[in-house]
Design an enzyme around this catalytic site. Sequence first.
Site, PDB file in Angstrom:
ATOM      1  N   GLY A   1      -1.708 -17.558  19.965  1.00 15.94           N
ATOM      2  CA  GLY A   1      -0.666 -18.157  20.802  1.00 15.94           C
ATOM      3  C   GLY A   1       0.664 -18.159  20.069  1.00 15.94           C
ATOM      4  O   GLY A   1       1.002 -17.207  19.354  1.00 15.94           O
TER       5      GLY A   1
ATOM      6  N   CYS B   1      -0.174  17.352  -0.304  1.00 17.81           N
ATOM      7  CA  CYS B   1      -0.029  15.959  -0.771  1.00 17.81           C
ATOM      8  C   CYS B   1      -0.266  15.001   0.392  1.00 17.81           C
ATOM      9  O   CYS B   1      -0.884  13.936   0.230  1.00 17.81           O
ATOM     10  CB  CYS B   1       1.375  15.705  -1.303  1.00 17.81           C
ATOM     11  SG  CYS B   1       1.940  16.871  -2.540  1.00 17.81           S
TER      12      CYS B   1
ATOM     13  N   ARG C   1       0.839  -1.218   0.000  1.00 20.43           N
ATOM     14  CA  ARG C   1       0.000   0.000   0.000  1.00 20.43           C
ATOM     15  C   ARG C   1       0.865   1.256   0.000  1.00 20.43           C
ATOM     16  O   ARG C   1       0.547   2.254  -0.636  1.00 20.43           O
ATOM     17  CB  ARG C   1      -0.968  -0.031   1.202  1.00 20.43           C
ATOM     18  CG  ARG C   1      -2.142   0.941   1.066  1.00 20.43           C
ATOM     19  CD  ARG C   1      -1.860   2.297   1.681  1.00 20.43           C
ATOM     20  NE  ARG C   1      -1.409   2.151   3.033  1.00 20.43           N
ATOM     21  CZ  ARG C   1      -0.340   2.785   3.525  1.00 20.43           C
ATOM     22  NH1 ARG C   1       0.356   3.652   2.804  1.00 20.43           N
ATOM     23  NH2 ARG C   1       0.040   2.573   4.770  1.00 20.43           N
ATOM     24  N   SER C   2       1.992   1.209   0.694  1.00 19.36           N
ATOM     25  CA  SER C   2       2.913   2.359   0.695  1.00 19.36           C
ATOM     26  C   SER C   2       3.334   2.716  -0.714  1.00 19.36           C
ATOM     27  O   SER C   2       3.332   3.903  -1.093  1.00 19.36           O
ATOM     28  CB  SER C   2       4.201   1.999   1.445  1.00 19.36           C
ATOM     29  OG  SER C   2       4.122   2.381   2.765  1.00 19.36           O
TER      30      SER C   2
ATOM     31  N   GLU D   1       3.986   9.649   7.541  1.00 14.01           N
ATOM     32  CA  GLU D   1       2.855  10.521   7.189  1.00 14.01           C
ATOM     33  C   GLU D   1       2.364  11.312   8.397  1.00 14.01           C
ATOM     34  O   GLU D   1       1.176  11.568   8.551  1.00 14.01           O
ATOM     35  CB  GLU D   1       1.689   9.699   6.627  1.00 14.01           C
ATOM     36  CG  GLU D   1       2.002   9.038   5.325  1.00 14.01           C
ATOM     37  CD  GLU D   1       1.873   9.982   4.149  1.00 14.01           C
ATOM     38  OE1 GLU D   1       1.580  11.172   4.363  1.00 14.01           O
ATOM     39  OE2 GLU D   1       2.100   9.522   3.026  1.00 14.01           O
TER      40      GLU D   1
ATOM     41  N   THR E   1       3.603  11.517  12.699  1.00 11.83           N
ATOM     42  CA  THR E   1       3.556  10.526  13.789  1.00 11.83           C
ATOM     43  C   THR E   1       2.221  10.638  14.537  1.00 11.83           C
ATOM     44  O   THR E   1       1.482  11.616  14.409  1.00 11.83           O
ATOM     45  CB  THR E   1       4.703  10.754  14.799  1.00 11.83           C
ATOM     46  OG1 THR E   1       4.457  12.007  15.467  1.00 11.83           O
ATOM     47  CG2 THR E   1       6.076  10.797  14.126  1.00 11.83           C
TER      48      THR E   1
END
Length: 392
Positions: free
Chosen positions: A347, A246, A97-98, A371, A373
């Site tokens: 677990g 942006c 996705r980045s 993007e 913190t």
Amino acid sequence: MRPDLFEAPDYYSLDDLLSEEHLLVRDAARQWVKRDVSPIIEEYAQKAEFPKQIIKGLAEIGAFGPYIPEEYGGAGLDQISYGLIMQEIERGDSGVRSTASVQSSLVMYPIFTYGTEEQRKKYLPKLASGEWMGSFGLTEPNHGSNPSGMETKYKDMGDHYLLNGAKLWISNSPFCDIAVVWAKNEEGRIHGLIVERGMEGFTTPETHNKWSLRASATGELIFDNVKVPKENILPNKSGLGAPLGCLDSARYGISWGAIGAAMDCYDTALRYAKERVQFGKPIAATQLQQKKLAEMITEITKAQLMAFRLGQLKNQGKATTAQISMAKRNNVEMAINIAREARQVLGGMGITGEYSIMRHMMNLESVITYEGTHDIHLLITGADITGMPAFQ
Ligand code: TGC
Ligand code: FAD
């Protein structure tokens, strides 16, 4: 890694609010992630490599410039479709996705919004098809949360600009064909410049040893007396507001993307809890595991509603930076908390690459930092509601 059996939770029937186009776009992305991302992503994350073979598929599902008009190669979709595509991709992996976020919101968006018609025609179709990949250089070694202090600078040499400086933590940098770089002119005013691979003095060393976002390539952008042609400046906006504009678009996409990661963790934990028998019954039948699962679906549902409403506001051109910050902050924290709880439901199995949860959990440590913190987004909300910025 096990077969991808993902079934998306939709507790409040949000699908009923989506248009036929939204559903088509979302389902195409969902199927593509199942077919082309899930089977390979664990291996690429383990070896810390971006799977370049998926670039074509990302372009085909409209992940590069979903909301950029079709005449420039984009998909011409609305903001909710953009969000849904990000959700589905991050369901597979935040690093993938980045790559899509950077290409769309941080490279295509500024060229489309601040660029000339010639720049739009030259770059956007190639970026939309994935023929060219882009990166976005804002963060520097000494300036992360506070980009206004950036030291990268350019000088007007008459027939070209001379660019010097360095950017750190740049997604896609090791393989990018172009970089949208933010730098100060001699008056200290910030402008965006398009730097192309091959320009003398421009290098992109990779950053190694990450425990997070391992399937995404991260690196530096180094400019050592790079001669940038004058036609490569983005002329239509200057000042810090240009890169921050942006970021609004990318942060909006992340607020949906994080839901995808959370949905995958929840779905995996629910399935595992129903199948895993301890003390003679499925662990899903115990109150403690039900508490975890019930809280997860509650938080996912709240985040879905927030993202959907934000999408409506975005479509109307009304979403504010502070509203976007709130959704990015809330939804990423929601996802990281769910990843941590879901890992415990599994677990010992939860720490292996057989399941996606630990990878999501580690990825989200980057998502909560980049993007803007978690702290910065809280401060943006604080400044908005009090009118008193507390950044300094
Ligand atoms: P501040 O005084 O608030 O603003 C400076 C100027 O910018 C204007 N402005 C905006 N304009 C358009 N859109 C926005 N969202 C805007 N926000 C602010 C503002 O009006 C002002 O204009 P003017 O004309 O008065 O000069 O700026 P500040 O220096 O106080 O900083 C505010 C702060 C801390 C919120 C900002 O610097 C910030 O957001 N910092 C976080 C940095 C950040 O998010 N970096 C991200 C780097 S890219 C990345 O991480 C990519 S990860 C890969 C992936 O996406 O997957
Ligand atoms: P710092 O700004 O040094 O912050 C350190 C800590 O101090 C944080 O906890 C922060 O919240 C806190 N802090 C800072 N200021 C304040 C304050 N005023 N009040 C209270 N606390 C404060 N950048 C790009 O430009 N392009 C990219 O493509 C890109 N990709 C990235 C990919 C990855 C994997 C990562 C990890 C980062 C990426 N970044 C990118 C950089 C990212 O945006 C920065 O890491 C982020 O903005 C934070 O900056 P920093 O790391 O310098 O932390």
